[in-house]
Design an enzyme around this catalytic site. Sequence first.
Site, mmCIF file in Angstrom:
data_model
loop_
_atom_site.group_PDB
_atom_site.id
_atom_site.type_symbol
_atom_site.label_atom_id
_atom_site.label_comp_id
_atom_site.label_asym_id
_atom_site.label_seq_id
_atom_site.Cartn_x
_atom_site.Cartn_y
_atom_site.Cartn_z
ATOM 1 N N GLU A 1 0.838 -1.205 0.000
ATOM 2 C CA GLU A 1 0.000 0.000 0.000
ATOM 3 C C GLU A 1 0.872 1.253 0.000
ATOM 4 O OE1 GLU A 1 -0.174 -2.617 1.958
ATOM 5 O OE2 GLU A 1 -2.222 -3.110 2.578
ATOM 6 N N CYS B 1 -0.512 0.116 7.672
ATOM 7 C CA CYS B 1 -0.910 0.566 6.339
ATOM 8 C C CYS B 1 -2.224 1.333 6.397
ATOM 9 C CB CYS B 1 -1.042 -0.625 5.398
ATOM 10 S SG CYS B 1 0.556 -1.351 5.045
ATOM 11 N N ARG C 1 10.305 -24.386 -7.207
ATOM 12 C CA ARG C 1 11.347 -23.810 -6.354
ATOM 13 C C ARG C 1 11.290 -22.288 -6.364
ATOM 14 N NH1 ARG C 1 16.842 -27.231 -7.882
ATOM 15 N NH2 ARG C 1 16.205 -29.229 -6.993
ATOM 16 N N THR D 1 20.090 -37.349 0.874
ATOM 17 C CA THR D 1 20.103 -36.826 -0.495
ATOM 18 C C THR D 1 21.349 -35.988 -0.741
ATOM 19 O OG1 THR D 1 17.709 -36.890 -0.664
ATOM 20 C CG2 THR D 1 18.827 -35.331 -2.103
ATOM 21 N N ASP E 1 23.631 -37.241 -3.729
ATOM 22 C CA ASP E 1 23.529 -36.492 -5.001
ATOM 23 C C ASP E 1 24.275 -35.160 -5.013
ATOM 24 O OD1 ASP E 1 21.816 -38.511 -5.696
ATOM 25 O OD2 ASP E 1 19.976 -37.344 -5.443
ATOM 26 N N LEU F 1 19.943 -27.415 -5.319
ATOM 27 C CA LEU F 1 18.613 -26.999 -4.850
ATOM 28 C C LEU F 1 18.306 -25.541 -5.186
ATOM 29 C CD1 LEU F 1 18.509 -28.750 -1.328
ATOM 30 C CD2 LEU F 1 17.829 -29.677 -3.546
ATOM 31 N N GLY G 1 14.650 -37.917 -0.273
ATOM 32 C CA GLY G 1 14.546 -39.313 -0.669
ATOM 33 C C GLY G 1 13.425 -39.998 0.109
HETATM 34 N N1 LIG Z 1 13.143 -39.350 -6.849
HETATM 35 C C1 LIG Z 1 13.163 -38.375 -5.995
HETATM 36 O O1 LIG Z 1 12.218 -37.578 -5.937
HETATM 37 C C2 LIG Z 1 14.356 -38.229 -5.084
HETATM 38 C C3 LIG Z 1 14.542 -37.026 -4.389
HETATM 39 C C4 LIG Z 1 15.635 -36.938 -3.531
HETATM 40 C C5 LIG Z 1 16.508 -38.020 -3.386
HETATM 41 N N2 LIG Z 1 16.301 -39.153 -4.094
HETATM 42 C C6 LIG Z 1 17.205 -40.300 -3.933
HETATM 43 O O2 LIG Z 1 17.075 -40.798 -2.626
HETATM 44 C C7 LIG Z 1 18.323 -41.345 -2.190
HETATM 45 C C8 LIG Z 1 18.631 -40.822 -0.794
HETATM 46 O O3 LIG Z 1 17.626 -41.359 0.036
HETATM 47 P P1 LIG Z 1 17.496 -41.004 1.545
HETATM 48 O O4 LIG Z 1 16.220 -41.608 1.977
HETATM 49 O O5 LIG Z 1 18.744 -41.359 2.269
HETATM 50 O O6 LIG Z 1 17.413 -39.380 1.498
HETATM 51 P P2 LIG Z 1 16.642 -38.347 2.446
HETATM 52 O O7 LIG Z 1 15.315 -38.872 2.796
HETATM 53 O O8 LIG Z 1 16.691 -37.041 1.747
HETATM 54 O O9 LIG Z 1 17.569 -38.272 3.731
HETATM 55 C C9 LIG Z 1 17.393 -39.188 4.768
HETATM 56 C C10 LIG Z 1 18.091 -38.692 6.008
HETATM 57 O O10 LIG Z 1 17.470 -37.505 6.483
HETATM 58 C C11 LIG Z 1 17.809 -37.377 7.832
HETATM 59 N N3 LIG Z 1 16.658 -36.997 8.632
HETATM 60 C C12 LIG Z 1 16.610 -35.972 9.504
HETATM 61 N N4 LIG Z 1 15.454 -35.943 10.150
HETATM 62 C C13 LIG Z 1 14.727 -36.985 9.707
HETATM 63 C C14 LIG Z 1 13.464 -37.499 10.056
HETATM 64 N N5 LIG Z 1 12.682 -36.927 10.989
HETATM 65 N N6 LIG Z 1 13.023 -38.603 9.422
HETATM 66 C C15 LIG Z 1 13.764 -39.197 8.494
HETATM 67 N N7 LIG Z 1 15.003 -38.762 8.123
HETATM 68 C C16 LIG Z 1 15.479 -37.666 8.742
HETATM 69 C C17 LIG Z 1 18.299 -38.745 8.308
HETATM 70 O O11 LIG Z 1 19.693 -38.670 8.503
HETATM 71 P P3 LIG Z 1 20.292 -38.233 9.938
HETATM 72 O O12 LIG Z 1 19.877 -39.259 10.909
HETATM 73 O O13 LIG Z 1 21.723 -38.156 9.687
HETATM 74 O O14 LIG Z 1 19.664 -36.920 10.242
HETATM 75 C C18 LIG Z 1 18.012 -39.637 7.139
HETATM 76 O O15 LIG Z 1 18.949 -40.685 6.998
HETATM 77 C C19 LIG Z 1 19.349 -40.944 -3.217
HETATM 78 O O16 LIG Z 1 19.663 -42.068 -3.992
HETATM 79 C C20 LIG Z 1 18.646 -39.897 -4.031
HETATM 80 O O17 LIG Z 1 19.084 -39.930 -5.373
HETATM 81 C C21 LIG Z 1 15.234 -39.298 -4.932
#
Ligand SMILES: NC(=O)c1ccc[n+]([C@@H]2O[C@H](COP(=O)([O-])OP(=O)(O)OC[C@H]3O[C@@H](n4cnc5c(N)ncnc54)[C@H](OP(=O)(O)O)[C@@H]3O)[C@@H](O)[C@H]2O)c1
Length: 397
Positions: free
Chosen positions: A57, A89, A191, A203, A207, A211, A300
């Site tokens: 405004e 405002c 994004r 992730t 990867d 982002l 992930g």
């Molecule tokens: N297709 C898609 O849309 C997509 C997108 C992204 C990634 N990916 C693939 O997914 C794979 C990685 O998988 P990911 O499952 O390890 O990745 P993620 O889900 O992004 O990360 C998992 C990590 O997040 C942390 N985290 C923190 N708070 C959490 C909570 N409350 N609950 C669960 N996790 C929590 C944990 O690690 P800490 O215990 O260390 O905190 C957990 O190990 C890669 O191969 C990637 O290429 C695919």
Amino acid sequence: VTASRTSERAWLARALALAGTVRGTSSPNPAVGCVLTRDGTLVGEGATAPVGGPHAEVVALAAAGAAARGATAHVTLEPCAHHGRTPPCTDALLAAGVARVVVAHPDPHPVAAGGAAVLRDAGVEVVGPLPAGDPLREAVAVHLEGFLAVVARGRPHVTLKLAQTLDGSLQVPGRRWVTGPVARAAVHRWRAAVDAVLVGSGTVLADDPRLDVRDVPSHHQPRPVVLDARLRTPVGAAVVRPGAVVVTAPGADPARADALRAAGASVTEVAPASGGGVDLPAALTALTGEGITSVLAEPGTTLATALVEAGVVDRLVLHVAPDAPGAADTPGMSDTPEAPDTSETPGRAGMVRRVVPRPPGGTWVPERLGGAGRDLVVHLHPGAPAVARTGAVSEVA
Ligand SMILES: NC(=O)c1ccc[n+]([C@@H]2O[C@H](COP(=O)([O-])OP(=O)(O)OC[C@H]3O[C@@H](n4cnc5c(N)ncnc54)[C@H](OP(=O)(O)O)[C@@H]3O)[C@@H](O)[C@H]2O)c1
């Protein structure tokens, strides 16, 4: 609908378009647009400046100068009536002598609300807010979803994006991306509309994503957020840059936190989750404290499942890649306008087929995620078995 109502709506639509030009730049303030007219002619317009700067405004009033006297102000959000970082405002509108104010959406903020009543009491004619369900008001509500989520739930609005194969896998061996460029461009547009993009540490380690917004127009860059209870994020990771937020839990190595901070990231500690990782509601509340009102989660399977199970997902964006494993025997899968993608891997496709909002009052439980969200949006391929299995198609088709 009278002529004047029609033109009021057109001016409000213009105000909404103006608000769109600053989406993401004004957070935690809502991105608002304001258009001032006199005798059906535009005399000034503006949108919310970055935080600490003037509200829409005030920007529009400055543009209009003396022409604001007797003018009509069209605003996407009810003008604020309180002293925050800037004066109310309502005061600015009254001081400028604005005669009418047309409002699209009411301000639900417990402190700032009440602007319409203040203006009315001061003799200004106030039209609106538009009734709930009005398409223009709903469009404004989508635009303000981050601000509204923080006011209503004390945490950012969360959109969960998943890219999956027809059989529900989020990973394809040997591929960096599950989907193709059409879906990826859509992700970059999502994004561009949010304050922050969130992943789990898994992730980042797998990867090393950036982002950020690339290859689509954007007036701002969202902040990267990593949920990382054990601070496994490497200091050299692409997400570790000024503006980044790393949410961790007690017990993480303080030296690693210091190194991440030295690289420009903000490191915030919240309670641990019982099943590992950080407590998700607490992590989201912490993001609110960082001025983040809307989040695109691109994690992930681990964190995606946890987010859905915690009930904090407001919208699901599901990209299904029809040519990934499981698609071969599905007729018609590659025969859609969006599917052709020969730029990288022949036959590979990124599907952004349709946006399907959850029907009012309906419940949609994604089978593979095992939880319920709000306002689920599905980008789906018609007849895609993995989506059909969830029941979404039969419910909305
Ligand atoms: N297709 C898609 O849309 C997509 C997108 C992204 C990634 N990916 C693939 O997914 C794979 C990685 O998988 P990911 O499952 O390890 O990745 P993620 O889900 O992004 O990360 C998992 C990590 O997040 C942390 N985290 C923190 N708070 C959490 C909570 N409350 N609950 C669960 N996790 C929590 C944990 O690690 P800490 O215990 O260390 O905190 C957990 O190990 C890669 O191969 C990637 O290429 C695919």
